[in-house]
Design a protein around this motif. Structure first.
Motif, PDB file in Angstrom:
ATOM      1  N   SER A 138       0.815  -1.222   0.000  1.00  0.00           N
ATOM      2  CA  SER A 138       0.000   0.000   0.000  1.00  0.00           C
ATOM      3  C   SER A 138       0.846   1.269   0.000  1.00  0.00           C
ATOM      4  CB  SER A 138      -0.924   0.017   1.223  1.00  0.00           C
ATOM      5  OG  SER A 138      -0.211   0.322   2.414  1.00  0.00           O
ATOM      6  N   LEU A 139       2.124   1.171   0.331  1.00  0.00           N
ATOM      7  CA  LEU A 139       2.966   2.359   0.449  1.00  0.00           C
ATOM      8  C   LEU A 139       3.312   2.946  -0.919  1.00  0.00           C
ATOM      9  CD1 LEU A 139       5.505   1.400   3.270  1.00  0.00           C
ATOM     10  CD2 LEU A 139       3.524   2.923   3.437  1.00  0.00           C
ATOM     11  N   ARG A 140       3.252   4.267  -0.988  1.00  0.00           N
ATOM     12  CA  ARG A 140       3.636   5.000  -2.196  1.00  0.00           C
ATOM     13  C   ARG A 140       4.241   6.329  -1.752  1.00  0.00           C
ATOM     14  NH1 ARG A 140       2.311   5.662  -7.698  1.00  0.00           N
ATOM     15  NH2 ARG A 140       2.277   7.838  -8.406  1.00  0.00           N
ATOM     16  N   SER A 141       5.343   6.697  -2.364  1.00  0.00           N
ATOM     17  CA  SER A 141       6.015   7.951  -2.030  1.00  0.00           C
ATOM     18  C   SER A 141       6.134   8.817  -3.275  1.00  0.00           C
ATOM     19  CB  SER A 141       7.412   7.676  -1.455  1.00  0.00           C
ATOM     20  OG  SER A 141       8.180   8.871  -1.420  1.00  0.00           O
TER      21      SER A 141
ATOM     22  N   VAL B 164       4.217  10.484   1.657  1.00  0.00           N
ATOM     23  CA  VAL B 164       4.105   9.029   1.699  1.00  0.00           C
ATOM     24  C   VAL B 164       2.680   8.668   2.087  1.00  0.00           C
ATOM     25  CG1 VAL B 164       4.983   6.879   2.671  1.00  0.00           C
ATOM     26  CG2 VAL B 164       6.519   8.839   2.402  1.00  0.00           C
ATOM     27  N   THR B 165       2.034   7.837   1.279  1.00  0.00           N
ATOM     28  CA  THR B 165       0.665   7.417   1.550  1.00  0.00           C
ATOM     29  C   THR B 165       0.613   5.898   1.685  1.00  0.00           C
ATOM     30  OG1 THR B 165       0.172   7.310  -0.832  1.00  0.00           O
ATOM     31  CG2 THR B 165      -0.341   9.375   0.309  1.00  0.00           C
ATOM     32  N   GLY B 166      -0.427   5.416   2.366  1.00  0.00           N
ATOM     33  CA  GLY B 166      -0.589   3.984   2.538  1.00  0.00           C
ATOM     34  C   GLY B 166      -1.562   3.662   3.654  1.00  0.00           C
ATOM     35  N   ASP B 167      -1.780   2.378   3.872  1.00  0.00           N
ATOM     36  CA  ASP B 167      -2.639   1.953   4.977  1.00  0.00           C
ATOM     37  C   ASP B 167      -2.022   2.389   6.305  1.00  0.00           C
ATOM     38  OD1 ASP B 167      -4.379   0.772   3.205  1.00  0.00           O
ATOM     39  OD2 ASP B 167      -3.494  -1.226   3.397  1.00  0.00           O
TER      40      ASP B 167
ATOM     41  N   GLU C  30      -1.360  12.479   8.857  1.00  0.00           N
ATOM     42  CA  GLU C  30      -2.741  12.060   8.740  1.00  0.00           C
ATOM     43  C   GLU C  30      -2.800  10.546   8.847  1.00  0.00           C
ATOM     44  OE1 GLU C  30      -3.862  13.553   4.931  1.00  0.00           O
ATOM     45  OE2 GLU C  30      -3.664  15.659   5.513  1.00  0.00           O
ATOM     46  N   GLN C  31      -3.995   9.996   8.926  1.00  0.00           N
ATOM     47  CA  GLN C  31      -4.135   8.555   9.108  1.00  0.00           C
ATOM     48  C   GLN C  31      -3.480   7.779   7.969  1.00  0.00           C
ATOM     49  OE1 GLN C  31      -8.163   7.043   9.098  1.00  0.00           O
ATOM     50  NE2 GLN C  31      -7.604   5.195  10.222  1.00  0.00           N
ATOM     51  N   ARG C  32      -3.578   8.316   6.754  1.00  0.00           N
ATOM     52  CA  ARG C  32      -3.065   7.613   5.584  1.00  0.00           C
ATOM     53  C   ARG C  32      -2.043   8.430   4.793  1.00  0.00           C
ATOM     54  NH1 ARG C  32      -6.116   3.120   4.374  1.00  0.00           N
ATOM     55  NH2 ARG C  32      -7.940   2.864   5.722  1.00  0.00           N
ATOM     56  N   ARG C  33      -1.445   9.412   5.425  1.00  0.00           N
ATOM     57  CA  ARG C  33      -0.503  10.262   4.685  1.00  0.00           C
ATOM     58  C   ARG C  33       0.465  10.949   5.630  1.00  0.00           C
ATOM     59  NH1 ARG C  33      -1.181  15.847   2.450  1.00  0.00           N
ATOM     60  NH2 ARG C  33       0.171  16.062   0.630  1.00  0.00           N
ATOM     61  N   ARG C  34       1.718  11.006   5.234  1.00  0.00           N
ATOM     62  CA  ARG C  34       2.744  11.776   5.927  1.00  0.00           C
ATOM     63  C   ARG C  34       3.425  12.673   4.886  1.00  0.00           C
ATOM     64  NH1 ARG C  34       0.373   8.900   9.022  1.00  0.00           N
ATOM     65  NH2 ARG C  34       1.249   7.506  10.603  1.00  0.00           N
ATOM     66  N   VAL C  35       3.758  13.884   5.296  1.00  0.00           N
ATOM     67  CA  VAL C  35       4.547  14.780   4.444  1.00  0.00           C
ATOM     68  C   VAL C  35       5.750  15.246   5.241  1.00  0.00           C
ATOM     69  CG1 VAL C  35       4.602  16.925   3.120  1.00  0.00           C
ATOM     70  CG2 VAL C  35       2.512  15.543   3.149  1.00  0.00           C
ATOM     71  N   THR C  36       6.930  15.091   4.680  1.00  0.00           N
ATOM     72  CA  THR C  36       8.157  15.509   5.356  1.00  0.00           C
ATOM     73  C   THR C  36       8.933  16.496   4.483  1.00  0.00           C
ATOM     74  OG1 THR C  36       9.461  13.672   4.443  1.00  0.00           O
ATOM     75  CG2 THR C  36       8.384  13.323   6.583  1.00  0.00           C
ATOM     76  N   TYR C  37       9.704  17.338   5.164  1.00  0.00           N
ATOM     77  CA  TYR C  37      10.618  18.264   4.492  1.00  0.00           C
ATOM     78  C   TYR C  37      12.031  17.920   4.951  1.00  0.00           C
ATOM     79  CZ  TYR C  37      13.460  22.422   3.857  1.00  0.00           C
ATOM     80  OH  TYR C  37      14.473  23.274   3.536  1.00  0.00           O
ATOM     81  N   THR C  38      12.930  17.705   3.997  1.00  0.00           N
ATOM     82  CA  THR C  38      14.317  17.357   4.313  1.00  0.00           C
ATOM     83  C   THR C  38      15.264  18.350   3.670  1.00  0.00           C
ATOM     84  OG1 THR C  38      13.806  14.992   4.460  1.00  0.00           O
ATOM     85  CG2 THR C  38      16.103  15.577   4.120  1.00  0.00           C
ATOM     86  N   TYR C  39      16.234  18.797   4.452  1.00  0.00           N
ATOM     87  CA  TYR C  39      17.254  19.723   3.963  1.00  0.00           C
ATOM     88  C   TYR C  39      18.622  19.081   4.163  1.00  0.00           C
ATOM     89  CZ  TYR C  39      20.177  23.951   3.714  1.00  0.00           C
ATOM     90  OH  TYR C  39      21.130  24.870   3.394  1.00  0.00           O
ATOM     91  N   VAL C  40      19.326  18.836   3.074  1.00  0.00           N
ATOM     92  CA  VAL C  40      20.677  18.281   3.106  1.00  0.00           C
ATOM     93  C   VAL C  40      21.644  19.402   2.762  1.00  0.00           C
ATOM     94  CG1 VAL C  40      22.252  16.558   2.145  1.00  0.00           C
ATOM     95  CG2 VAL C  40      19.828  16.017   2.423  1.00  0.00           C
ATOM     96  N   SER C  41      22.554  19.714   3.681  1.00  0.00           N
ATOM     97  CA  SER C  41      23.464  20.845   3.479  1.00  0.00           C
ATOM     98  C   SER C  41      24.898  20.420   3.771  1.00  0.00           C
ATOM     99  CB  SER C  41      23.067  22.005   4.398  1.00  0.00           C
ATOM    100  OG  SER C  41      23.132  21.603   5.758  1.00  0.00           O
ATOM    101  N   GLU C  42      25.816  21.340   3.503  1.00  0.00           N
ATOM    102  CA  GLU C  42      27.236  21.116   3.753  1.00  0.00           C
ATOM    103  C   GLU C  42      27.694  19.783   3.153  1.00  0.00           C
ATOM    104  OE1 GLU C  42      27.655  21.401   7.963  1.00  0.00           O
ATOM    105  OE2 GLU C  42      27.169  23.537   8.038  1.00  0.00           O
ATOM    106  N   VAL C  43      27.297  19.563   1.898  1.00  0.00           N
ATOM    107  CA  VAL C  43      27.595  18.292   1.244  1.00  0.00           C
ATOM    108  C   VAL C  43      29.061  18.248   0.837  1.00  0.00           C
ATOM    109  CG1 VAL C  43      27.091  16.791  -0.708  1.00  0.00           C
ATOM    110  CG2 VAL C  43      25.226  18.059   0.417  1.00  0.00           C
TER     111      VAL C  43
END
Length: 307
Positions: free
Chosen positions: A94-97, A115-118, A156-169
């Protein structure tokens, strides 16, 4: 103040702006600041980005002048055990990103991922989503030498939203960072992750170095990963479901997704409104109302896209 679209020498990615006071700022500035903002401020900034993207989508459908771009699409397939994060998607159907990446140089990277899913499957992925020590960008198997921070924007019950910052690479063999070494003028990336496959769409202004990028990506792949070219096509507009206009409210979107997953729109129907209401632990009238509003908004959006 309302967002606006301007012609900027940096290219398509740089056409997205928000106005703060009297100065215009590119989207990269908004995203880089999000790392330093409060949770509420970050959400407000990203909502602005979604609104600005909606304006750009309209401009793409009814352009004054056509800006020719290239859509380079490919897939990376993972063997079981090759990537801890992908393994979760392989084990849970059920997972989808869906993710949007912005990278203007090889030293920093911004990601907005949905990311959505059960519910049970999402609960299993929660720890990895927010674990800043888990490597999700590298395609070589070597860990990135960088600073990585992740914030949960939506739960949410069936959804997550994240923000990622990658720095000083200092070192990181991630698709956007590799592409930034070859392609000037800004690049926009869309990533879709289901099962054992990660699909990348790369939007560029100049396709002259796509061959070099193709060769480099293929050569950088770690053990258990395989590369599959899909297409390189010319486009004049490019829409993303993740940053589309936010006409459907979160509670309506959740009910719509459950309805689709449970077969409410199949013929014959595989689930009734009463059964949906029982599963969602909501009154039948509430489920019916939210479902009607969600489908009405989708119908309006479809009709507008056909004009």
């Amino acid at each position: 103040m309302a967002p606006e679209r301007t012609n900027y020498p940096g290219g398509w990615v740089w056409n997205f702006h928000t106005r703060h006071g009297t100065s215009l700022e590119p989207i990269s500035g908004v995203l880089s600041r999000a790392n330093r903002l409060t949770h509420r401020d970050t959400i407000n900034e990203l909502h602005q980005i979604a609104a600005v993207t909606a304006v750009a989508d309209d401009a793409g459908r009814h352009p004054q002048t056509h800006l020719l771009m290239y859509d380079f699409t490919f897939e990376i397939t993972y063997d079981a055990g090759a990537d801890e994060y992908v393994d979760l998607f392989m084990d849970r159907d059920s997972l989808r990103s869906e993710a949007i990446y912005s990278c203007l140089d090889p030293s920093e990277l911004w990601t907005l991922e949905s990311v959505t899913g059960d519910p049970a499957d999402l609960a299993a992925v929660d720890d990895l989503l927010l674990d800043e020590s888990v490597e999700r960008e590298s395609i070589s198997g070597r860990e990135c030498n960088s600073t990585r921070t992740t914030s949960l924007l939506t739960e949410e019950q069936r959804r997550r939203v994240t923000y990622t910052y990658v720095s000083e690479v200092d070192y990181c063999e991630a698709v956007p960072l590799i592409a930034a070494k070859y392609i000037d003028g800004g690049v926009l990336f869309e990533q879709t992750r289901t099962g054992d496959t990660v699909r990348w769409r790369v939007l560029v202004q100049d396709d002259s170095k796509i061959g070099l990028l193709y060769d480099t990506l293929s050569a950088k792949l770690g053990e258990g990963l395989s590369f599959s070219f899909k297409h390189l096509i010319e486009v004049t507009n490019w829409e993303s479901g993740l940053l589309s206009r936010a006409d459907i409210r979160a509670e309506q979107r959740e009910i719509l997704k459950v309805s689709v997953d449970r077969g409410y729109f199949e013929t014959p129907r595989e689930v009734t409104l009463d059964e949906l209401a029982e599963e969602l632990e909501l009154p039948r009238s509430t489920v019916s109302y939210r479902l009607r509003r969600a489908t009405a908004e989708l119908a309006k959006r479809f009709a507008n896209q056909q004009l």
